[in-house]
Design an enzyme around this catalytic site. Structure first.
Site, short mmCIF file in Angstrom:
data_model
loop_
_atom_site.label_atom_id
_atom_site.label_comp_id
_atom_site.label_asym_id
_atom_site.label_seq_id
_atom_site.Cartn_x
_atom_site.Cartn_y
_atom_site.Cartn_z
N GLU A 331 0.85 -1.19 0.00
CA GLU A 331 0.00 0.00 0.00
C GLU A 331 0.90 1.25 0.00
O GLU A 331 0.83 2.07 -0.90
CB GLU A 331 -0.89 -0.04 1.25
CG GLU A 331 -1.82 1.15 1.33
CD GLU A 331 -2.44 1.34 2.71
OE1 GLU A 331 -1.99 0.70 3.68
OE2 GLU A 331 -3.36 2.16 2.81
N HIS A 332 1.76 1.37 1.01
CA HIS A 332 2.70 2.50 1.09
C HIS A 332 4.12 1.98 0.88
O HIS A 332 4.51 1.02 1.53
CB HIS A 332 2.69 3.15 2.48
CG HIS A 332 1.35 3.57 2.95
ND1 HIS A 332 0.78 4.77 2.63
CD2 HIS A 332 0.45 2.94 3.75
CE1 HIS A 332 -0.40 4.89 3.21
NE2 HIS A 332 -0.64 3.79 3.89
N1 NAD Z 1 -6.00 1.59 3.85
C1 NAD Z 1 -6.23 2.78 4.41
O1 NAD Z 1 -6.25 3.80 3.76
C2 NAD Z 1 -6.46 2.85 5.90
C3 NAD Z 1 -6.57 4.09 6.57
C4 NAD Z 1 -6.87 4.09 7.93
C5 NAD Z 1 -7.09 2.88 8.57
N2 NAD Z 1 -6.95 1.74 7.88
C6 NAD Z 1 -7.21 0.45 8.45
O2 NAD Z 1 -8.59 0.48 8.76
C7 NAD Z 1 -8.82 -0.36 9.84
C8 NAD Z 1 -9.64 0.40 10.86
O3 NAD Z 1 -10.11 -0.55 11.75
P1 NAD Z 1 -10.79 -0.13 13.08
O4 NAD Z 1 -11.05 -1.39 13.84
O5 NAD Z 1 -9.99 0.92 13.74
O6 NAD Z 1 -12.15 0.56 12.66
P2 NAD Z 1 -13.40 0.07 11.78
O7 NAD Z 1 -14.39 1.16 11.90
O8 NAD Z 1 -13.00 -0.31 10.42
O9 NAD Z 1 -13.89 -1.24 12.49
C9 NAD Z 1 -14.54 -1.15 13.73
C10 NAD Z 1 -15.91 -1.73 13.60
O10 NAD Z 1 -15.80 -3.14 13.38
C11 NAD Z 1 -16.91 -3.79 13.93
N3 NAD Z 1 -16.49 -4.86 14.85
C12 NAD Z 1 -15.47 -4.85 15.74
N4 NAD Z 1 -15.47 -6.00 16.43
C13 NAD Z 1 -16.51 -6.74 15.98
C14 NAD Z 1 -17.04 -8.03 16.31
N5 NAD Z 1 -16.49 -8.79 17.25
N6 NAD Z 1 -18.12 -8.47 15.64
C15 NAD Z 1 -18.69 -7.71 14.68
N7 NAD Z 1 -18.24 -6.48 14.32
C16 NAD Z 1 -17.16 -6.01 14.98
C17 NAD Z 1 -17.68 -2.79 14.73
O11 NAD Z 1 -18.81 -2.43 14.02
C18 NAD Z 1 -16.76 -1.59 14.84
O12 NAD Z 1 -17.48 -0.39 14.80
C19 NAD Z 1 -7.49 -0.82 10.38
O13 NAD Z 1 -7.28 -2.13 9.93
C20 NAD Z 1 -6.51 0.15 9.73
O14 NAD Z 1 -5.26 -0.46 9.50
C21 NAD Z 1 -6.66 1.69 6.57
N1 HSO Z 2 -2.19 4.75 7.14
C1 HSO Z 2 -3.52 5.04 6.70
C2 HSO Z 2 -3.64 4.62 5.26
O1 HSO Z 2 -3.18 3.35 5.09
C3 HSO Z 2 -3.92 6.49 6.83
C4 HSO Z 2 -3.92 6.99 8.22
C5 HSO Z 2 -4.83 7.77 8.79
N2 HSO Z 2 -4.44 7.99 10.06
C6 HSO Z 2 -3.32 7.38 10.25
N3 HSO Z 2 -3.01 6.75 9.13
#
Ligand code: NAD
Ligand code: HSO
Ligand code: ZN
Length: 442
Positions: A331-332
């Site tokens: 990704e990055h």
């Molecule tokens: N690719 C990108 O651009 C980018 C940017 C920021 C974050 N991310 C990724 O996004 C993801 C964010 O994940 P997060 O957990 O912080 O937030 P999220 O909002 O994606 O997931 C949380 C949600 O998952 C659900 N959940 C959690 N446990 C559960 C269970 N046991 N059963 C059913 N549903 C459940 C709930 O609804 C909760 O609100 C991370 O993996 C992070 O690495 C990616």
């Molecule tokens: N790393 C994420 C995209 O993969 C973006 C992000 C938001 N806040 C922190 N990181």
């Protein structure tokens, strides 16, 4: 805890095991999201409220699924002005980047004399931006997903995001939304949020597309709902590769390994280098950095860098390190080498490439301008970052004048006859040709 060290300095082959991400197997999540999706389809808002309590720990007896105007005002009043200034700064850069990227509303080219063809770029009617909030809050993701929607001119761009235990949207996310120009925010996340925009509920509007990253719960739900909802750029758990040659300080490379590894235990992050010195310096530096993170973030980073989806890879030479990057398709990608521009030209697969020691991933995540929602899990082999194009579709346009018609009609008729379509052939002979004759002489 010790950093996972893959010493491939004597290896000719790259072990494919290293290219796996946590997303590679979603079966655990898939089974569990099916009943969540079914409940939202059958019960609408009631299911969203119940799941908000169950999965997001919402406490208040009543909580509104849509963020109210007063909640935006209260968020502004509470926010630190310096954070607001950073949000504004980011919005400006991200907007400028996506405005530069926006295509012309239409282009037309004269294909043959009097025969024109081109594309119109038209925004999608309704798009949902997913802003995660499980292990933190992400106003930056609101900016990355909503700014291009506004720039593209999407008539109904909404945001969905999990509520906090207080039943509210995170303050900075509300502030960012108002600065971007988004007014509709719905408090539902995870699989239930994805289902809500796929089917529509009493409160949440049905959308045609969902954009934005999310946990495996979100990714699994998107995959099950692709027949109803365009799932956009496949953006799952964050991941990074730091590619370094012998010219860099290993401690600096280690610093940048922290960035994406602290997102969660589901992230992936490797330093890939052909320099044993850099590898050893990086491994030695990490414990000192973990001591400066919060316990939770250090724990995530350690799980990643000391586990099966991260660590330090030492390759036999720099060409093999580059090959690792291309096969992994991160990704990055950060390039820390003496000549980063030259190395960049050898990279075929990456969501983003950040060049040199003054372009750490943090800048790209928050403020530089390019979109930080990027393809994960190797999808960068065929896909690119989220962009204004994800909020628009192309409609082909053709216009043939009377003067340009005949040569095209003759060629098309031959195709129609060969492919066995008499109706197609008739449409470019018979009545239309008689009309043409009339127009020519009238
Ligand atoms: N690719 C990108 O651009 C980018 C940017 C920021 C974050 N991310 C990724 O996004 C993801 C964010 O994940 P997060 O957990 O912080 O937030 P999220 O909002 O994606 O997931 C949380 C949600 O998952 C659900 N959940 C959690 N446990 C559960 C269970 N046991 N059963 C059913 N549903 C459940 C709930 O609804 C909760 O609100 C991370 O993996 C992070 O690495 C990616
Ligand atoms: N790393 C994420 C995209 O993969 C973006 C992000 C938001 N806040 C922190 N990181
Ligand atoms: Zn990040």
């Amino acid at each position: 805890m010790s950093v996972t060290f893959h010493d491939l300095s004597a290896a000719d082959q790259l072990p494919t095991q290293l290219f796996k991400r946590t997303e590679s197997d979603l079966s655990f999540f898939s089974e569990r999201v099916t009943p969540i999706i079914a409940a939202v389809q059958a019960q609408g808002d009631a299911a969203l409220i119940r799941f908000g309590r169950e999965f997001d720990g919402v406490q208040p007896e009543h909580f509104s699924l849509r963020a109210e105007e007063s909640e935006f005002d209260e968020a502004f009043a509470r926010m630190d002005p310096e954070v607001i200034a950073s949000i504004r700064f980011s919005v400006e850069n991200v907007r400028a980047f996506h405005e530069a990227q926006k295509p012309e509303e239409m282009w037309l080219k004269e294909m043959q004399p009097g025969a024109f063809a081109g594309d119109r770029h038209v925004p999608i009617d309704a798009v949902a931006c997913y802003v995660p909030r499980g292990k933190g809050s992400f106003p930056s993701v609101l900016i990355m997903t909503a700014v291009p929607a506004v720039v593209a001119g999407v008539p109904r761009a909404i945001v969905i995001t999990p509520p906090g235990p207080d039943g509210k949207v995170d303050d900075a996310t509300l502030v960012a939304a108002r600065l971007v120009g988004i007014t509709e925010i719905y408090k539902c996340g995870g699989a239930q949020g994805v289902a809500a925009v796929a089917y529509g509920t009493e409160t949440v509007p049905k959308c045609l597309k969902i954009v934005g990253p999310g946990s495996p719960w979100v990714v699994a739900a998107k995959r099950q709902l692709t027949h109803l909802l365009d799932p956009g750029v496949p953006a799952g758990p964050s991941e990074s590769l730091i590619l370094a040659d012998d010219s860099v300080d290993g401690a600096l490379a280690a610093l940048d390994l922290l960035i994406e590894s602290e997102h969660g235990p589901d992230s992936s992050a490797y330093l890939v280098t052909s320099s044993r010195r850099v590898a050893e310096q990086a491994i030695a530096a990490l414990p000192g950095y973990w001591a400066q993170q919060t316990e939770q973030r250090a724990g995530f980073s350690q799980q990643v860098l000391c586990g099966d989806h991260g660590g330090v890879v030492l390759t036999k030479d720099f060409a093999t390190a580059v090959e690792f990057v291309n096969q992994y398709a991160p990704e990055h990608l950060e390039i820390l080498t003496a000549e980063p521009m030259a190395v960049m030209t050898q990279i075929r697969n990456a969501g983003e490439i950040l060049l040199g020691k003054y372009t750490p991933i943090t800048l790209g995540n928050f403020v530089l301008g390019p979109n930080a929602v990027l393809p994960t899990n190797g999808a960068a082999k065929t896909a690119g970052p989220l962009s204004v194009f994800d909020y628009m579709k192309r409609i082909s346009v053709g216009y043939v004048t009377a003067a340009g018609y005949q040569p095209l009609a003759d060629k098309a008729r031959r195709f129609a006859e060969y492919e066995g379509f008499p109706g197609h052939a008739l449409a470019v002979s018979g009545l239309r040709n008689t009309l043409l004759e009339g127009d020519k002489h009238g």
